[in-house]
Enzyme design. Structure first.
Site, mmCIF file in Angstrom:
data_model
loop_
_atom_site.group_PDB
_atom_site.id
_atom_site.type_symbol
_atom_site.label_atom_id
_atom_site.label_comp_id
_atom_site.label_asym_id
_atom_site.label_seq_id
_atom_site.Cartn_x
_atom_site.Cartn_y
_atom_site.Cartn_z
ATOM 1 C CD GLU A 26 -5.885 15.228 24.108
ATOM 2 O OE1 GLU A 26 -6.053 15.093 25.352
ATOM 3 O OE2 GLU A 26 -6.237 16.226 23.464
ATOM 4 N NE ARG A 68 10.749 9.548 18.708
ATOM 5 C CZ ARG A 68 9.908 8.733 18.117
ATOM 6 N NH1 ARG A 68 10.345 7.626 17.545
ATOM 7 N NH2 ARG A 68 8.619 8.978 18.117
ATOM 8 C CG ASN A 105 9.451 8.305 35.593
ATOM 9 O OD1 ASN A 105 8.593 7.496 35.256
ATOM 10 N ND2 ASN A 105 10.237 8.923 34.734
ATOM 11 N NE ARG A 153 6.373 -13.390 -13.770
ATOM 12 C CZ ARG A 153 5.120 -13.839 -13.612
ATOM 13 N NH1 ARG A 153 4.559 -13.821 -12.420
ATOM 14 N NH2 ARG A 153 4.437 -14.314 -14.638
ATOM 15 N NE ARG A 179 9.297 -8.837 -16.967
ATOM 16 C CZ ARG A 179 9.136 -10.092 -17.354
ATOM 17 N NH1 ARG A 179 8.514 -10.366 -18.470
ATOM 18 N NH2 ARG A 179 9.594 -11.102 -16.616
ATOM 19 C CG HIS A 190 -4.492 0.453 -12.785
ATOM 20 N ND1 HIS A 190 -3.996 -0.438 -13.709
ATOM 21 C CD2 HIS A 190 -5.857 0.409 -12.909
ATOM 22 C CE1 HIS A 190 -4.996 -0.996 -14.356
ATOM 23 N NE2 HIS A 190 -6.138 -0.499 -13.898
ATOM 24 C CG ASP A 241 -1.940 -7.077 -3.533
ATOM 25 O OD1 ASP A 241 -1.915 -7.127 -4.785
ATOM 26 O OD2 ASP A 241 -3.002 -6.979 -2.884
ATOM 27 C CB ALA A 243 -5.548 12.761 -13.235
#
Length: 1351
Positions: A194, A223, A293, A1218, A1244, A1262, A1294, A1326
Site C-alpha cells: 500500500e 531521490r 534493516n 516521408r 501529415r 482527433h 501509433d 471541446a
C-alpha cells in the site's frame, strides 16, 4: 584494557564507524576489511588488503580474527550478514556486532519481514507477495488500496524499491523487477505494498536482543535530485536529529515498533544483536514501518554518530554481551548534523571512475567532516572518483539551517573533473519549516478573520435598527437586497452616490469621535442623491484599517446607522478590510455608497425649466462638513494649534473642544428636502456643496446662465473666520474649497415662498441671469463675502493670502467607458443613472461592496496598476452573482497619498475593463488625494456593484438545498484578491522579491500574483437568466476561503464534502503552503484553493449545467452536500487535500516538460495550448518551446510569433521521402530538447520510425469520439449516420490511423439542424478543453503509455 576491532566494509558508513571508534580510549587498533583511503587516514586504523584476507571468505575472517586477538567484529554492509558472517564468528566465539543469518532476514527477505510484522502487530502498510508477474499486476489493478509500492524481496543495494505514481508505473516495475529480474534473484519474489502518504524518517536503534535503545531520528534523501526528483539511489544525504517526528510519535515507535520487534525475535528464538533500523512513514494514523534493516544506514550513520557522546565501543560491546540495559546513551544537545553526498556523473545507473577530485579539506574538524564512500588515490596521491557515491560532506551547527547551508557550501567547494559531481542542495529543507519556521497563519500576518466575524455580529443589531419596507434578509450574505415593489414607484430610476470623508477621519480617530465621522459618511452620500431628486433607500460602507479594533469599527458603523435612521434608509451591508501592509496600526479610511430611487418625471436637474430671476437659495451647513481636512489639519499641526483646547468659536460656551467643533457631523438634508422633491414642488435643481461653494454652484448653471452670490444678509459661521485667521487663508480660497456655511443650494422659481415657509435657515443667495454671449466675466461672482468673513476672522488675526490645494480629484471625462447597457443614461448635469429594465416584474436590487486588500501593495511595488481595477470589479460583482443578480452598474472609490494622474488613469482603466467584462455601466469614481492617510505612492480602492434580479430568481434557495445535491466548481485564476497579507509574510520569510522568478511558473512573482480575479458574469449570466437553471446556490470563494464561504449558502443542518482529486490545485497554493509552512486547514480557511465559485445543483440538473460550463469554463463536479450530524463538526470537509498538495509540490520539483506543437493551418488548438500552459492556475507543468509547420504563411505561425514561441517551417515538399522528412523533424525536435509533441492539425502521416522513436511522447487530437470515425470528414460521417453525439479525442500516436491509446475524450451533442460547420465549431470548443487537459496529464506523469507489448 586495550581492544582490537575489525570493521567489515569500505564505504562512508564504515569510515564514520572507524572515525567514531577511534575516539574510544578502550580501542587500541582498528582494522578495516577491505577499508578505504579515508579509513587509512584515521588514527588507529589500518586497511587489510584483499590478498591478506578475502572479505567473502567468512571462515578465513574468523581464523584471522582469532589469530590477531580481535575483540569485536563490526559488520557494516547487509550482504555479509545475510550470508551468515555473524553465525560463523559467533560459532568461533568472536563477538560480532550484527545479527546472524536468521536475524538478517528482517532486511534480506522483504516477504519474511512483512510477515514478521504482521505476526507481531507492528504497524506497517498492507501488502501481498508474488512470484508471478501477471498475478502481481492483476492485484495492483484490483487492490482495495493504492498498491503502488513495488519491492524486490531480496537485497538490491537499497535500490530495489519503486514508489509508482500510478497503476501503469507499478505494473511496469513488476515487469522489470520480477519479469526481467533487473536486480537478479533479489527480485524473484516481489512484495507489493500500500502506498502510504507522509514524511519518511529513519529511527535506528542499538539492541542486545533483549533491550533496545533508539538513536536520534534522522531523515535520508533517496531521490537523486532536488525536491525528491529523479531515480532512487542509495541515499543522497541525511540530517539528524529530524524534527518531523514528534516526541509522542518517537515514544510510540519505541513501544510499538522497536520493542515489539525485539520481543518478536525472542519469541521466534532468533538471536539478534547490533543495529535494528526502522524506516518509517509518518502518516495521519501514526508512524508505519516501511522496512527494517539489520545494520547501520548509509548515509544516516554519517550524521548520527557525530552526535553520539557515549563511547561507541562500549555501546557495541554491551550489545554483544547482553548488557545494553546498563549503558546510558548520551547525545549532544542543541546540535544538528547535515550530510550532503557527492556522486559521480551517471549515478545511479552507472558510475564515472578516475575523475580528479579537488577542493577536499586537509583534515576533519569538530564542525566539518568528510567521509569517503567511493574514493581512491593514484600514484601521485591525488584523489579520484571510484564509485557512484564518492563522499559525503558534513557540517555541524547549533542551527539546522546553518548546518545545511554549510554542508551544501562544503559540497560545492569540492569538484570532480570531467562531467563533474552530482549533489543535492536541499538536504534538510523539509525540516526547516518545522525546526526553524513555525507555520504561518493569516492571523500571524496581521489579519484576524475571527475579529471580522465578531464585528459582523456586533453591528447586526445596528443594521436591523435601520430596516424599512423593501429590505430583504440581513447582514452576512454576499449582497444586500432591496425590493423595489414596496416603494410604489411607477417609473423608477436608480440613482447612486459614492463618497468618502477624506482626512476628517484622521481627526475623528485622534479624538475618538468615531460616531461623528460615521454619520458624515452616510450624510455625504445621501445628500448627493438629493441632487438627482432621489430617495435614499439602501447604504453600504467600506472600512479599511491596519488593525481591526472591533469596538472602534462598531462605533463608526453606529454613526452610519444613526444617519440611515434619520433618512429612513437601510444599512444593508458593508466590507471591513484589515490591511496591515497598507495601513499603519490605528490608521483607517472609509467609503460609502448609497442607492436611491426617483420617479422618472421627478428627475433633477430641470435645466429646461430655468428662467431668469429664479432664486438661488442656500441651506445652512453644520460647519466644515468634510471638505479640505487634509490641508487644514496639516496646517493646524504646523501652527502647533492644540485641538483639545476649548473652542474659541461655536460650541466653546458649552465646553466643546476645537476638535469637537471641527468634527461636527455633516448636516443631513433628506428629511428637510425629500418630501418637496417627491411632490415635485418648485425645486428645479439641487446641488450639494462638497467641492467648495463656487465649484458646486457652477454645476447648477447650464450654458447661458450666470449668477452673483450676495452675502450681504448671509452671515459666515465663526469657525470659518477662525480658520481664515489662524491659517491666514484668502477669502477666495475658502470659496473655492469650502462650503462657507452653505451646505446645499436650490434653484426655486422667483415667486416661490418655499424657502421662507418650509426650509428653516434658508437664505436667498442670488438670482439666475442670462449670460451675454460676449461676456468674459465668471459665471459665478460673489459680493460682500470678504466683508462678512473679515468680521469673523479679525478676532483671530484677519485674512491672509494662503491658498488651499484641491483634495477631491476628477479623472478626465474621455476615460469613462460608454455605458454598455441601454438602460443606463445621463441626466442634464451629466450624472449617470439607470432605468429599471422593463421585463422585471418584481425586481430586487442587490448591492455589493469589496476592496482588493493588500494585493494593491503588489501592484504599487511592481508599478503594474491596471489589473487591480479589474480585481475590484470582480470581487464585487461575483458577490452579487451569488444572489442571482444581473449586474447593472459599478462605482468606485480611489484615495491616494499623492495625486498622480497617470497612475489614477491606469488604475481606472482596469476598473473600466472589469465593468466591461461584467456587462455593467460605470457610474462614477470618487477620487481624493489624502497625504495624511496615505504615503506618496500608496492608494486604496473600494468598489460598489449594483445588480438586479426577479424576486423568484433570488439565491440562495436555502430551504431547497438537500443532502445529495452536487457541487460544481468553477476554477479560479489563482490567488484572486484575498489572503495577500499572508502572501507578503511568506515572501518576507523566504526572502523573495516580486521581480524574482516564481518558483511555480516561468513568470515573475509579481506577474503571477497580479493575475486578475476571475469575473464569472459571462460564465453564469445566460444560465441564471433561465427560469429553470437548476442552481440552488452560488458561493463566491473570497475572504475566508473554502471553509467560511460555502457555509454562507448552507443551513446549519447541512455540510459539504469536497474532493481535492476532482479539481486542480493551482501551484501557487502548493508553493505558499511549502514556503510558509501553512497548514492545510489554514490554507482552506484563507484561500480559494483553485475554486473561485461553487454551484449547488440538484442531481437531476448536473448534466444540463455542465453542458453550459464544462468546456468554456473548465467546470467540474467537485463534491456533494451531506447531512450534518454533529453540529460541532465543520461544515466543509475537503478529502484528499494533503495528497493533492503533496502531488502538486512534487510536480513543481521537477523540470517543466518541453513541448513542440506541429501544425499545418490556423493553429486554434495551438493557441489553446499556449494559453493553458501560460496560465499557472491550470497546473500544466509544461511549456511550448517550438512550433513546426509544414506549410509557410499559415495563421498558426502568426500565433506562435505573437506568443514569442520559436517556430520553423519545414516543408515536406523539400524532401524526397516521408522518412527523410520525418528525420529532419526529429533532428530539430531533439535540438530544441523537446520532451513531448502535440499534433494540432498537422496534416501529415508520420512514418513508422518517427512514431516509434517518439512513442509515448507523441499525441494527437482527433475530431471524433474514437474509435468511431477515424481519418477524414468525420463530422459528415457522424451526421450521415444519424449519431446523437460527436466530440473529440486526444490519443497517443501509433503506426495506425487514429488507433493509439486514448488519453482524454470530450463529447458534444449533435443538435437538430446541425451541419458540418456548426458541429465543427462546437467541437472546437471541446478540443480547447480536452487538449490542454491531456497535456497536463502527460506532463505531470499522471498518464503515460504502457510499455510496448503490455496490456
Amino acid at each position: 584494557m586495550s581492544h582490537r576491532v575489525l570493521i567489515i566494509g569500505s564505504g562512508g558508513r564504515e569510515h564514520a564507524i572507524c572515525w567514531k571508534l577511534s575516539q574510544s580510549p578502550k580501542v587500541s587498533k582498528i582494522y578495516a576489511l577491505p577499508g578505504s583511503h579515508g579509513i587509512q587516514q584515521v588514527a588507529k586504523c589500518q586497511n587489510l588488503e584483499a590478498q591478506t584476507l578475502d572479505p567473502k571468505d567468512f571462515e578465513a575472517i574468523a581464523k584471522w580474527s582469532k589469530e590477531n586477538q580481535i575483540n569485536l567484529v563490526v559488520v557494516g554492509p547487509e550482504d555479509p550478514l545475510a550470508l551468515g558472517l555473524g553465525d560463523v564468528l559467533q560459532k568461533e566465539g568472536i563477538a560480532c556486532f550484527g545479527p546472524g543469518k536468521q536475524g538478517a532476514q528482517i532486511e534480506a527477505d522483504k516477504k519474511w519481514a512483512k510477515d514478521f510484522m504482521l505476526r507481531h502487530g507492528i504497524p506497517t502498510a498492507r501488502y501481498e507477495s508474488f512470484t508471478d508477474t501477471e498475478k502481481a499486476k492483476t492485484f495492483i489493478k484490483s487492490a482495495p488500496y493504492p498498491a503502488l509500492v513495488v519491492k524486490a524481496a531480496g537485497l538490491a543495494a537499497g535500490k530495489g524499491v519503486v514508489v509508482a505514481a500510478n497503476v501503469e508505473e507499478a505494473c511496469q516495475a513488476v515487469d522489470e523487477i520480477l519479469g526481467q529480474l533487473k536486480y537478479g534473484q533479489a527480485g524473484a519474489t516481489l512484495v507489493v505494498e500500500e502506498l502510504l502518504e507522509g514524511e519518511e524518517v529513519s529511527v535506528l536503534a542499538f539492541t542486545d536482543g533483549k533491550s533496545v535503545r533508539a538513536m536520534l531520528p534522522a531523515q535520508d534523501h533517496k531521490r537523486l535530485g532536488n525536491g525528491d526528483s529523479g531515480p532512487n539511489t542509495g541515499g543522497m544525504g541525511a540530517y539528524c536529529p529530524c524534527p518531523l517526528i514528534s516526541q509522542p510519535a518517537l515514544e510510540l515507535v519505541q513501544k510499538a515498533v522497536l520493542e515489539r520487534a525485539v520481543q518478536g525475535l525472542i519469541k521466534e528464538r532468533i538471536t539478534y544483536q547490533g543495529v535494528l533500523y526502522a524506516g518509517l512513514m509518518l502518516t495521519r494514523d501514526g508512524p508505519r514501518v516501511l522496512e527494517f534493516n539489520c545494520r547501520f544506514g548509509d548515509p544516516e550513520t554519517q550524521v548520527i554518530l557525530p552526535l553520539l557522546e557515549s563511547d561507541l565501543f562500549e555501546v557495541m560491546q554491551a550489545c554483544c554481551s547482553g548488557q545494553l540495559d546498563k549503558i546510558a546513551l548520551q547525545w549532544r544537545q542543541g546540535v544538528s548534523a547535515v550530510g550532503v553526498i557527492l556522486a559521480s556523473a551517471g549515478y545511479p545507473e552507472t558510475s564515472t571512475k578516475g575523475c580528479l577530485i579537488t577542493g577536499l579539506p586537509a583534515e576533519n574538524s569538530p564542525t566539518q567532516l568528510v567521509f569517503h564512500s567511493g574514493l581512491a588515490v593514484n600514484q601521485k596521491k591525488e584523489a579520484l572518483t571510484n564509485g557512484g557515491r564518492v563522499l559525503i560532506a558534513i557540517a555541524l551547527d547549533v542551527s539546522l539551517k546553518e548546518a545545511a547551508a554549510k554542508a551544501t557550501k562544503l559540497a560545492g567547494s569540492i569538484t570532480f573533473s570531467g562531467s563533474g559531481a552530482q549533489y543535492r542542495t536541499d538536504i534538510a529543507q523539509k525540516a526547516f519549516k518545522i525546526a526553524a519556521s513555525p507555520g504561518l497563519s493569516y492571523k500571524d500576518s496581521g489579519v484576524d478573520i475571527d475579529a471580522g466575524d465578531a464585528l459582523v455580529q456586533r453591528i447586526k443589531p445596528l443594521s436591523r435598527g435601520t430596516q424599512r419596507p423593501g429590505v430583504l434578509g440581513g447582514l452576512g450574505g454576499f449582497g444586500g437586497l432591496f425590493r423595489l415593489k414596496e416603494l410604489n414607484y411607477k417609473e423608477p430610476v436608480i440613482a447612486e452616490a459614492t463618497q468618502g470623508v477624506g482626512a476628517k477621519i484622521h481627526l475623528a480617530l485622534e479624538h475618538e469621535l468615531y460616531e461623528n465621522v460615521g454619520y458624515d459618511l452616510f450624510a455625504l452620500a445621501a445628500n448627493d442623491l438629493l441632487e438627482l431628486g432621489a430617495e435614499p433607500v439602501a447604504f453600504l460602507d467600506y472600512i479599511a484599517c491596519g488593525k481591526l479594533h472591533v469596538p472602534l469599527a462598531a462605533q463608526l458603523v453606529k454613526g452610519m446607522a444613526d444617519g440611515c435612521r434619520d433618512a429612513r434608509c437601510a444599512l444593508v451591508g458593508g466590507e471591513t478590510a484589515e490591511m496591515p501592509s497598507l495601513y499603519a496600526p490605528g490608521q483607517h479610511d472609509m467609503a460609502g455608497y448609497c442607492v436611491g430611487i426617483v420617479e422618472q418625471s421627478r428627475l433633477l436637474p430641470r435645466f429646461d425649466l430655468y428662467q431668469p430671476g429664479d432664486l438661488l437659495v442656500g441651506l445652512p451647513s453644520s460647519g466644515l462638513h468634510c471638505a479640505g481636512f487634509n490641508e487644514i489639519l496639516t496646517q493646524l499641526a504646523a501652527a502647533k494649534v492644540n485641538l483639545k483646547q476649548c473652542s474659541p468659536v461655536d460650541g466653546g460656551e458649552d465646553g466643546l473642544s476645537l476638535a469637537h467643533v471641527l468634527a461636527t457631523p455633516t448636516r443631513l438634508y433628506v428629511q428637510q428636502l425629500l418630501p418637496h422633491l417627491q411632490r415635485g414642488e418648485e425645486i428645479k435643481s439641487v446641488v450639494h456643496v462638497t467641492h467648495g461653494l463656487l465649484n458646486d454652484v457652477r454645476r447648477l448653471l447650464p450654458e447661458g446662465f450666470e449668477t452673483t452670490l450676495d452675502f450681504g444678509a448671509v452671515p459666515v459661521p465663526k469657525i470659518f473666520g477662525w480658520l481664515a485667521g489662524k491659517l491666514k487663508l484668502s477669502a477666495q480660497s475658502l470659496l473655492e474649497r469650502h462650503n462657507c456655511g452653505i451646505g446645499m443650494v436650490l434653484i426655486l422659481p422667483q415667486s416661490s415662498q418655499l424657502w421662507r415657509t418650509s426650509l428653516p435657515g434658508a437664505k436667498v443667495l442670488g438670482v439666475l441671469q442670462r449670460k451675454t454671449k460676449d461676456s468674459a466675466s465668471p459665471v459665478v461672482q460673489v459680493r460682500n463675502f470678504v466683508e462678512q468673513l473679515q468680521k469673523v476672522a479679525s478676532p483671530f488675526g484677519g485674512l491672509g493670502e494662503r491658498e488651499l490645494p484641491e483634495e477631491l480629484k476628477e479623472l478626465p471625462n474621455h476615460l469613462d467607458l460608454k455605458a454598455p447597457r441601454e438602460d443606463s443614461f445621463e441626466n442634464a448635469a451629466g450624472r449617470r443613472l439607470t432605468r429599471v429594465p422593463s421585463h422585471y416584474k418584481d425586481p430586487i436590487l442587490i448591492l455589493g461592496t469589496d476592496g482588493v486588500g493588500t494585493k494593491l501593495k503588489i501592484a504599487q511595488q511592481t508599478n503594474r496598476n491596471s489589473s487591480v481595477g479589474t480585481d475590484l470589479v470582480a470581487m464585487c460583482v461575483n458577490d452579487i452573482l451569488c444572489n442571482g443578480a444581473e449586474p447593472l452598474s459599478f462605482s468606485s472609490y480611489y484615495a491616494c497619498g499623492q495625486w498622480q494622474e497617470e497612475l489614477a488613469k491606469e488604475v481606472h482603466s482596469g476598473v473600466l475593463e472589469g465593468a466591461r467584462q461584467a456587462n455593467s455601466s460605470f457610474i462614477a469614481s470618487h477620487s481624493a488625494a489624502l497625504p495624511l492617510l496615505y504615503g506618496p505612492q500608496v492608494y486604496d480602492l473600494a468598489g460598489f456593484a449594483l445588480g438586479i434580479a426577479e424576486r423568484s430568481g433570488i439565491l440562495p434557495l436555502l430551504e431547497e438545498v438537500q443532502p445529495g445535491d452536487v457541487l460544481i466548481g468553477l476554477p479560479s485564476s489563482g490567488v484572486h484578491s484575498n489572503g495577500f497579507s499572508l502572501v507578503h509574510a511568506v515572501l518576507k520569510r523566504v526572502g523573495l522579491g516580486l521581480q524574482d522568478k516564481a518558483p511555480f511558473s516561468e513568470k515573475t512573482l509579481g506577474e503571477e500574483l497580479l493575475v486578475p480575479t476571475k469575473i464569472y458574469v459571462q460564465a453564469l449570466s445566460t444560465l441564471l437568466s433561465r427560469g429553470n437553471h437548476g442552481i440552488k446556490a452560488l458561493a463566491h470563494i473570497t475572504g475566508g476561503g473554502l471553509s467560511e464561504n460555502i457555509p454562507r449558502v448552507l443551513r446549519k443542518d447541512l455540510a459539504v464534502r469536497l474532493d481535492a482529486n476532482l479539481f486542480q490545485l493551482p501551484p501557487v497554493f502548493a508553493w505558499l503552503a511549502s514556503a510558509g509552512n501553512i497548514s492545510s486547514t489554514e490554507l482552506q480557511r484563507t484561500y480559494n484553493c483553485g475554486l473561485g465559485m461553487i454551484l449547488v445543483v440538484a442531481p437531476t440538473e448536473v448534466e444540463s449545467v455542465l453542458k453550459e460550463l464544462r468546456y468554456p469554463q473548465r467546470a467540474a463536479v467537485v463534491g456533494e452536500v451531506l447531512a450534518r450530524k454533529d453540529p460541532k463538526k465543520p461544515q466543509v470537509v475537503v478529502q484528499n487535500f494533503e495528497a493533492s498538495l503533496t502531488r502538486t509540490q512534487k510536480i513543481l520539483s521537477v523540470p517543466r516538460k518541453r513541448v513542440a506543437v506541429l501544425i499545418s493551418g490556423t493553429g486554434s488548438n495551438l493557441q489553446a495550448l499556449i494559453d493553458a500552459t501560460r496560465d499557472s492556475a491550470q497546473g500544466i507543468h509544461a511549456e511550448i518551446v517550438l512550433v513546426i509547420s509544414n506549410k509557410p504563411g499559415v495563421l498558426g505561425l502568426e500565433r506562435a510569433t505573437k506568443a514569442g514561441v520559436p517556430s520553423l517551417v519545414i516543408s515536406h515538399k523539400d524532401f524526397a521521402s516521408r522518412e527523410v522528412y520525418d528525420a529532419e523533424l526529429s533532428r530539430n525536435l531533439k535540438a530544441a530538447r523537446v520532451d513531448l509533441i502535440c499534433l494540432a492539425g498537422f496534416m501529415r502521416v508520420l512514418s513508422a520510425p518517427f512514431v516509434r522513436e517518439w512513442r509515448g511522447r507523441l499525441v494527437n487530437i482527433h475530431p471524433s469520439l474514437l474509435p468511431k470515425y477515424p481519418g477524414l470528414h468525420v463530422q459528415r460521417q457522424a451526421l450521415e449516420a444519424g449519431e446523437k453525439e460527436s466530440g473529440c479525442t486526444v490519443h497517443f500516436v501509433d503506426e495506425g490511423v487514429d488507433t493509439g491509446a486514448i488519453l482524454v475524450q470530450a463529447a458534444v451533442p449533435i443538435l437538430p439542424g446541425d451541419d458540418e460547420d456548426s458541429l465543427t465549431q462546437r467541437i472546437h470548443k471541446a478540443e480547447h478543453w480536452a487538449f490542454p487537459r491531456a497535456l497536463g496529464l502527460l506532463a505531470s506523469g499522471a498518464a503515460r503509455l504502457a510499455p510496448e507489448g503490455s496490456q
